[in-house]
Write a protein that holds these residues in place. Structure first.
Motif, PDB file in Angstrom:
ATOM      1  N   SER A  99     -11.228   5.853  -4.213  1.00 44.02           N
ATOM      2  CA  SER A  99      -9.769   5.961  -4.134  1.00 44.02           C
ATOM      3  C   SER A  99      -9.171   4.749  -3.431  1.00 44.02           C
ATOM      4  O   SER A  99      -8.123   4.229  -3.833  1.00 44.02           O
ATOM      5  N   CYS A 100      -9.842   4.284  -2.389  1.00 42.82           N
ATOM      6  CA  CYS A 100      -9.387   3.096  -1.655  1.00 42.82           C
ATOM      7  C   CYS A 100      -9.352   1.878  -2.570  1.00 42.82           C
ATOM      8  O   CYS A 100      -8.372   1.114  -2.559  1.00 42.82           O
ATOM      9  N   LEU A 101     -10.391   1.684  -3.364  1.00 41.92           N
ATOM     10  CA  LEU A 101     -10.450   0.524  -4.254  1.00 41.92           C
ATOM     11  C   LEU A 101      -9.364   0.605  -5.326  1.00 41.92           C
ATOM     12  O   LEU A 101      -8.739  -0.409  -5.671  1.00 41.92           O
ATOM     13  N   ARG A 102      -9.121   1.802  -5.831  1.00 41.91           N
ATOM     14  CA  ARG A 102      -8.080   1.975  -6.845  1.00 41.91           C
ATOM     15  C   ARG A 102      -6.702   1.651  -6.269  1.00 41.91           C
ATOM     16  O   ARG A 102      -5.909   0.916  -6.874  1.00 41.91           O
ATOM     17  N   MET A 103      -6.426   2.190  -5.089  1.00 39.41           N
ATOM     18  CA  MET A 103      -5.125   1.940  -4.475  1.00 39.41           C
ATOM     19  C   MET A 103      -4.973   0.482  -4.037  1.00 39.41           C
ATOM     20  O   MET A 103      -3.875  -0.069  -4.042  1.00 39.41           O
ATOM     21  N   THR A 104      -6.078  -0.145  -3.674  1.00 36.00           N
ATOM     22  CA  THR A 104      -6.046  -1.560  -3.288  1.00 36.00           C
ATOM     23  C   THR A 104      -5.585  -2.433  -4.451  1.00 36.00           C
ATOM     24  O   THR A 104      -4.730  -3.315  -4.282  1.00 36.00           O
ATOM     25  N   VAL A 105      -6.134  -2.205  -5.616  1.00 35.31           N
ATOM     26  CA  VAL A 105      -5.768  -3.002  -6.787  1.00 35.31           C
ATOM     27  C   VAL A 105      -4.285  -2.827  -7.114  1.00 35.31           C
ATOM     28  O   VAL A 105      -3.559  -3.806  -7.367  1.00 35.31           O
ATOM     29  N   ILE A 106      -3.815  -1.582  -7.079  1.00 30.54           N
ATOM     30  CA  ILE A 106      -2.396  -1.320  -7.363  1.00 30.54           C
ATOM     31  C   ILE A 106      -1.518  -1.994  -6.318  1.00 30.54           C
ATOM     32  O   ILE A 106      -0.512  -2.633  -6.643  1.00 30.54           O
ATOM     33  N   ALA A 107      -1.903  -1.867  -5.045  1.00 28.46           N
ATOM     34  CA  ALA A 107      -1.121  -2.469  -3.961  1.00 28.46           C
ATOM     35  C   ALA A 107      -1.078  -3.985  -4.080  1.00 28.46           C
ATOM     36  O   ALA A 107      -0.037  -4.610  -3.825  1.00 28.46           O
ATOM     37  N   ILE A 109       0.842  -1.205   0.000  1.00 30.53           N
ATOM     38  CA  ILE A 109       0.000   0.000   0.000  1.00 30.53           C
ATOM     39  C   ILE A 109       0.873   1.251   0.000  1.00 30.53           C
ATOM     40  O   ILE A 109       0.612   2.222  -0.729  1.00 30.53           O
ATOM     41  N   VAL A 110       1.923   1.236   0.819  1.00 28.39           N
ATOM     42  CA  VAL A 110       2.852   2.373   0.853  1.00 28.39           C
ATOM     43  C   VAL A 110       3.506   2.554  -0.519  1.00 28.39           C
ATOM     44  O   VAL A 110       3.604   3.677  -1.030  1.00 28.39           O
ATOM     45  N   ALA A 111       3.949   1.458  -1.123  1.00 25.45           N
ATOM     46  CA  ALA A 111       4.586   1.532  -2.435  1.00 25.45           C
ATOM     47  C   ALA A 111       3.621   2.066  -3.488  1.00 25.45           C
ATOM     48  O   ALA A 111       4.008   2.879  -4.344  1.00 25.45           O
ATOM     49  N   ALA A 112       2.357   1.625  -3.409  1.00 26.27           N
ATOM     50  CA  ALA A 112       1.350   2.134  -4.353  1.00 26.27           C
ATOM     51  C   ALA A 112       1.178   3.636  -4.195  1.00 26.27           C
ATOM     52  O   ALA A 112       0.996   4.369  -5.183  1.00 26.27           O
ATOM     53  N   SER A 113       1.246   4.123  -2.949  1.00 27.61           N
ATOM     54  CA  SER A 113       1.128   5.559  -2.692  1.00 27.61           C
ATOM     55  C   SER A 113       2.307   6.322  -3.280  1.00 27.61           C
ATOM     56  O   SER A 113       2.147   7.443  -3.788  1.00 27.61           O
TER      57      SER A 113
END
Length: 315
Positions: free
Chosen positions: A284-292, A216-220
């Motif tokens: 935004s949470c769902l988008r970042m979840t997929v990337i993470a 999650i941090v890396a996705a951010s």
């Protein structure tokens, strides 16, 4: 072949979703746990603890032993047939589409100002807390907390144990996690009976939860408009804020990623920023979840496959 099976199972989950309830092994696991718990007679701490330990170990034996034998048998099949059989066996050990789909349905209900439906869906699918009086922002918080916590339980952990131990590893984790969801509560009925299951679940999730939080941090860091530094900071404080030794890592990281404050009254506060808990934060949470998840799974595959390669070289 293991990677082909993994890819096929993820595609199955993405396209087809869950099998019918009567054919779902997780439902069978839940039925076994419920049945065995109802057979418990005495209600003393030592007796409950022993019974809960027996429940977990007997269930693992029941669901894993035949699977180990079956996997051994299909290992003699042709590689293509082995993959085709293994894909549905792996798929039923995890689910990400259902979690993200449920969050999307709650988001839609909130956008339509249907607060009662949003409360119902949140209580039915995501949380055990009373949602009957939650306002819109509190429901948004519930959804983001649940997604951030459950991406470990529902996706990363079972696939982590699949990469190491094969399908029996994924099913073994799923049984432990199902037991944790059913009997690992700190109340009069389950306090001692669910303790061994809670300990086992925490141990099994220890590494996957931290890898997911780092994902999650890396996705951010990699996504414009998000702060990796803030995600890292919130993860470091959030990891100590929850009773669970694992949940605070991913929830804290997500709170920092979205610059929001997540709170469960009388339980924890995860302070990642002062942005409002709007419905758009769910998106935004769902988008970042997929990337993470993509980042975390890539690292997992490289770590496990690299470790196995080194082990083979040494042996």
């Amino acid at each position: 072949m293991n990677l082909l099976t993994l890819l096929g199972a993820i595609l199955w989950d993405r396209i087809l979703g869950e099998p019918p309830v009567r054919f779902h092994p997780t439902v069978w696991m839940g039925s076994y746990i419920k049945f065995l718990w109802q057979l418990k007679r005495k209600h003393t701490p030592p007796g409950d603890f022993i019974w809960g330990t027996f429940l977990l170990l007997s269930g693992l034996t029941l669901f894993i032993a035949p699977l180990v034998y079956f996997v051994f048998i299909i290992g003699n099949f042709s590689p293509v047939l082995k993959v085709l059989i293994s894909i549905p066996l792996l798929k039923v050990s995890f689910s990400i589409r259902f979690l993200l789909q449920t969050a999307g349905e709650i988001k839609k209900a909130l956008e339509e100002e249907n607060i009662e439906e949003a409360r119902r869906l949140t209580a039915y699918h995501l949380v055990s807390r009373d949602t009957s009086h939650l306002n819109k922002e509190e429901i948004v918080s519930c959804v983001i907390e649940s997604v951030a916590e459950n991406i470990t339980d529902s996706f990363i952990s079972p696939l982590f144990y699949y990469l190491i131990f094969g399908i029996p590893g994924a099913w073994g984790f799923r049984f432990v996690n199902t037991g944790d969801a059913m009997i690992a509560y700190r109340n009069e009925e389950f306090e001692w009976g669910g303790k061994f299951t809670a300990w086992t679940d925490s141990i099994l999730n220890w590494l996957p939860a931290r890898l997911t939080a780092f994902g999650i941090v890396a996705a951010s860091c990699l996504t414009p408009g998000y702060s990796g530094r803030n995600s890292w900071k919130a993860m470091k404080t959030g990891r100590l804020a929850t009773a669970s030794p694992n949940a605070g890592w991913t929830m804290g990281a997500m709170a920092g990623t979205l610059s929001i404050r997540l709170e469960k009254k009388d339980e924890y506060i995860l302070d990642g920023g002062s942005d409002r808990l709007t419905v758009q934060k769910i998106e935004s949470c769902l988008r970042m979840t997929v990337i993470a998840l993509v980042l975390t799974m890539t690292v997992l595959i490289l770590l496990v496959q690299g470790g196995l390669w080194v082990l083979n070289m040494v042996v």
